[in-house]
Design a protein around this motif. Structure first.
Motif: not given
Length: 270
Positions: A47, A58-60, A86-87, A116, A118
Motif C-alpha cells: 500500500s 500511505d493509506n490515502r 488495507e482496511d 486499523y 485510520g
C-alpha cells in the motif's frame, strides 16, 4: 504460456502448505516483472509503495486506484499476486465485502484485510466488528468459488498497541471467521513470532521483515511467508533521492555511477 488466474490461485495455496517463502512487494509493473525475473514464486502489493508512486502518503489511495493497480500487476506477471487491501476501503462489513468482490475480479491470488481504523485515537476496530469484516471478506471471496486466499491482519503492534494477548485473541478469532493466513505486522522477537505461530496452528503465518533475520532462521520458527512491505520501494527512493539531492545541492552527478545498467534493464524486460 501465461498461467490462468485459477492456476495462480492454486499455486499460491500450495506455497502455504509447507516450508517458508519470501513474497516480495513490488510497487509497479516494472518492479513486479523484475521480481518474477529473479525467480520469486509469488508477489504482494504494498500500500505504501504504491501510494508513493502516485505522490500520496500511505493509506490515502482509493479503491479504484488499487484495483487498477492490481489488475495491471496481475496481468503483467505469470506468478500469484497477493493484495495489500488495507482496511477493505470501508468500515462496514457489507461495504468491505463489496470491495473485496471487486478485488477478486482483478486476478489476485490472495488479499489481506486489516483492523486499523485510520484513527490514531482509536486505532483498532472493536473486536466484534473486526471479526464481522473478516467474515464479510470470506463470504465475498467464496461467492464465486474464486479460491482467493484471505489473510487476516491485526495492526496492534504497528499502531502502538503492544499487547500480545490482544494480538493472539484477534488472530485466532480471524482464523475462526475464515482467514486462511494470519499476520501481525510489527511483531519481531522470537518469542512473539513463536507465540503467534503456535496460537493459529495449523494456519500459516505471514511475517513482516525489515533488515533482521534470514529465510532459514524465520522458517525455523514456523513462519510460512515473509513479506517486506514498502522496503523495496524505499530502496528505490533512496537511490533516486540521493542522486537528486546531489544535483540540487551541489550541481554534480557522481551518484549516477551507481545506477543499474540500462542495457541490463532492457534485456530483463524483453
Amino acid at each position: 504460456m501465461m498461467l490462468t488466474t485459477a492456476d495462480k490461485r492454486v499455486a499460491f495455496r500450495k506455497l502455504h502448505e509447507s516450508g517458508c517463502f519470501i513474497i516480495p512487494n513490488p510497487f509497479d509493473v516494472g518492479s513486479a516483472k523484475a521480481l518474477q525475473h529473479l525467480g520469486f514464486k509469488a508477489l504482494a502489493s504494498t500500500s505504501a509503495g504504491f501510494a508513493w508512486t502516485m505522490g500520496k502518503p500511505d493509506n490515502r489511495v482509493t479503491v479504484d486506484d488499487v484495483c487498477n493497480h492490481l489488475t495491471a500487476i496481475c496481468s503483467a506477471v505469470d506468478i500469484p499476486v497477493n493484495a495489500d487491501f488495507e482496511d477493505g476501503f470501508a468500515h462496514e462489513p457489507d461495504k468491505v465485502g463489496a470491495n473485496v468482490a471487486r478485488a477478486v475480479k482483478t486476478g489476485v491470488a490472495g488479499l489481506s484485510i486489516e483492523d486499523y481504523t485510520g484513527d490514531a485515537a482509536k486505532p483498532l476496530f472493536d473486536r466484534a466488528l473486526a471479526v464481522e469484516r473478516i467474515k464479510a471478506a470470506r463470504k465475498a471471496i467464496d461467492a464465486d468459488s474464486s479460491g482467493v486466499l484471505l489473510t487476516g491482519r491485526c495492526e496492534a503492534f504497528l499502531r502502538g498497541v503492544k499487547d500480545m494477548n490482544l494480538v493472539i485473541d484477534r488472530l485466532t478469532a480471524y482464523a475462526e471467521a475464515g482467514a486462511d493466513c494470519l499476520y501481525a505486522p510489527g511483531i519481531s522477537t522470537r518469542e512473539e513470532i513463536s507465540a503467534v505461530v503456535k496460537a493459529v496452528h495449523p494456519r500459516p503465518v505471514n511475517l513482516l521483515v525489515g533488515a533482521a533475520g534470514s529465510l532459514t532462521e524465520i522458517g525455523a520458527l514456523g513462519v510460512r511467508r515473509i513479506s517486506i512491505g514498502g522496503s523495496l520501494a524505499r530502496m528505490a527512493w533512496a537511490g533516486f533521492m540521493k542522486a537528486s539531492k546531489e544535483m540540487a545541492e551541489k550541481g554534480t552527478f557522481s551518484e549516477f555511477a551507481n545506477g543499474y545498467p540500462g542495457g541490463e534493464l532492457n534485456k530483463m524486460f524483453q
